[in-house]
Design an enzyme around this catalytic site. Structure first.
Site, short mmCIF file in Angstrom:
data_model
loop_
_atom_site.label_atom_id
_atom_site.label_comp_id
_atom_site.label_asym_id
_atom_site.label_seq_id
_atom_site.Cartn_x
_atom_site.Cartn_y
_atom_site.Cartn_z
CG HIS A 36 -1.92 -1.04 1.34
ND1 HIS A 36 -1.86 -2.02 2.30
CD2 HIS A 36 -3.03 -1.27 0.62
CE1 HIS A 36 -2.90 -2.82 2.17
NE2 HIS A 36 -3.63 -2.40 1.16
CB SER A 185 -2.27 -9.99 0.65
OG SER A 185 -3.63 -10.08 1.02
NE ARG A 187 -9.17 -11.70 1.70
CZ ARG A 187 -9.53 -10.72 0.89
NH1 ARG A 187 -8.63 -10.12 0.16
NH2 ARG A 187 -10.80 -10.33 0.81
P1 AMP Z 1 -6.63 -3.37 -0.56
O1 AMP Z 1 -6.44 -2.65 0.72
O2 AMP Z 1 -6.25 -4.80 -0.50
O3 AMP Z 1 -7.98 -3.12 -1.17
O4 AMP Z 1 -5.59 -2.73 -1.56
C1 AMP Z 1 -5.58 -1.35 -1.82
C2 AMP Z 1 -4.70 -1.10 -3.02
O5 AMP Z 1 -3.38 -1.55 -2.75
C3 AMP Z 1 -5.18 -1.88 -4.27
O6 AMP Z 1 -5.00 -1.06 -5.40
C4 AMP Z 1 -4.25 -3.06 -4.28
O7 AMP Z 1 -4.07 -3.60 -5.57
C5 AMP Z 1 -2.97 -2.44 -3.76
N1 AMP Z 1 -2.11 -3.48 -3.23
C6 AMP Z 1 -2.42 -4.41 -2.30
N2 AMP Z 1 -1.38 -5.23 -2.10
C7 AMP Z 1 -0.39 -4.82 -2.92
C8 AMP Z 1 0.95 -5.27 -3.18
N3 AMP Z 1 1.46 -6.32 -2.57
N4 AMP Z 1 1.68 -4.60 -4.09
C9 AMP Z 1 1.16 -3.52 -4.75
N5 AMP Z 1 -0.09 -3.06 -4.54
C10 AMP Z 1 -0.85 -3.69 -3.65
#
Ligand code: AMP
Length: 279
Positions: A36, A185, A187
């Protein structure tokens, strides 16, 4: 760093900035990690003012347990955002985003929504479309940053912008990985020790696929991936696909004119992880 839970405060503050200030926006669901933050850093470099949002969007979860068990930690998230130079964080409640009607709009993303994640998580991209549209209407960014980690989501958001009259540039950012290759992630925090030890196989498989893709047919590669996970004591393959990068249409025969990407979703217990790699 400004922290606003209300739409009204965000719209007023953005208005006050004026139209000459370039606003970069990073939507998230919190439980932030370095992946993020890499998006925030990119937004920081390319804009005058950086806005992040933290909102666990109920309409994009197809399983209640996944939503209730989604990791949350607002104070730690805010500290990370502050140290990365974020200017404003929007932290709405579910009521603020949905009032009493926690429902998705229905979207047509020209079929992108029916493949892979869309096929395996009913209604997921209607939920994503609904929340991204609302967030864009509140923040009105010049640029919005999305990770290639959720590659299909990135293509869907590009399609959403293409179909609306918003002057927003969508920027895709590379996947940020742990040292053993596991894509970062939120998760991952939920994995047991045994599961955490097993999941680097996802990245390892993608690396092997990218090598095999030079010499082998798609069908043979798919069979090999299925076999790897069939025998696995901890992980279960949800899907593996090789698809053209923009249309996300599955590729059956290799064609040097196409840019292809491998996509994978794997269950470790009830925790579902996704990853992808350009071939
Ligand atoms: P999320 O909080 O999982 O909804 O992710 C928010 C944003 O961060 C989304 O655009 C995801 O694709 C991006 N994101 C999450 N994990 C990663 C990662 N490991 N590398 C790059 N971007 C990420």
């Amino acid at each position: 760093m400004l922290v606003f839970p209300k739409i009204k405060s965000v719209t007023e503050a953005i208005k006050l900035l004026g139209s000459s200030v370039r606003v970069g926006f990073v939507p998230t669901m919190g439980a932030l990690h370095k992946g993020h933050l890499s998006l925030i850093e990119r937004a920081r470099k390319e804009n005058d003012f950086v806005v992040a949002s933290i909102f666990v969007n109920p309409t994009q979860f197809d399983k209640e347990a996944d939503l209730t068990k989604y990791p949350r930690g607002l104070e730690a998230d805010l500290a990370m955002l502050r140290s990365t130079g974020c200017d404003m964080v929007f932290t709405p409640s579910t009521e603020e985003m949905y009032a009493q009607n926690i429902q998705s709009e229905s979207f047509d993303f020209d079929g992108l929504e029916q493949l892979m994640e869309g096929k395996h998580r009913t209604g997921h991209f209607d939920g994503v479309g609904t929340i991204v549209k609302r967030l864009f209407e509140v923040v009105k960014p010049n640029c919005a940053y999305f990770g290639e980690k959720d590659f299909q989501q990135l293509q869907i958001v590009k399609k959403l912008v293409e179909k609306n009259p918003w002057p927003i540039r969508i920027v895709g950012c590379p996947i940020f990985r742990e040292t053993d290759g596991l894509a970062m992630s939120s998760r991952n925090l939920r994995l047991t020790k045994t599961q955490r030890a097993a999941v680097p196989l996802i990245y390892k498989t993608l690396l092997e696929v990218s090598k095999q893709f030079q010499t082998e047919e798609v069908l043979a590669i798919k069979e090999r991936v299925t076999t790897i996970f069939d025998k696995h004591p901890v992980l279960r393959l949800d899907y593996f696909d090789i698809a053209e990068e923009t249309s996300l249409r599955p590729v059956t025969n290799k064609d040097p004119k196409l840019t292809c990407r491998a996509f994978i979703a794997v269950f470790a217990g009830e925790i579902r992880l996704i990853d992808n790699m350009r071939l």
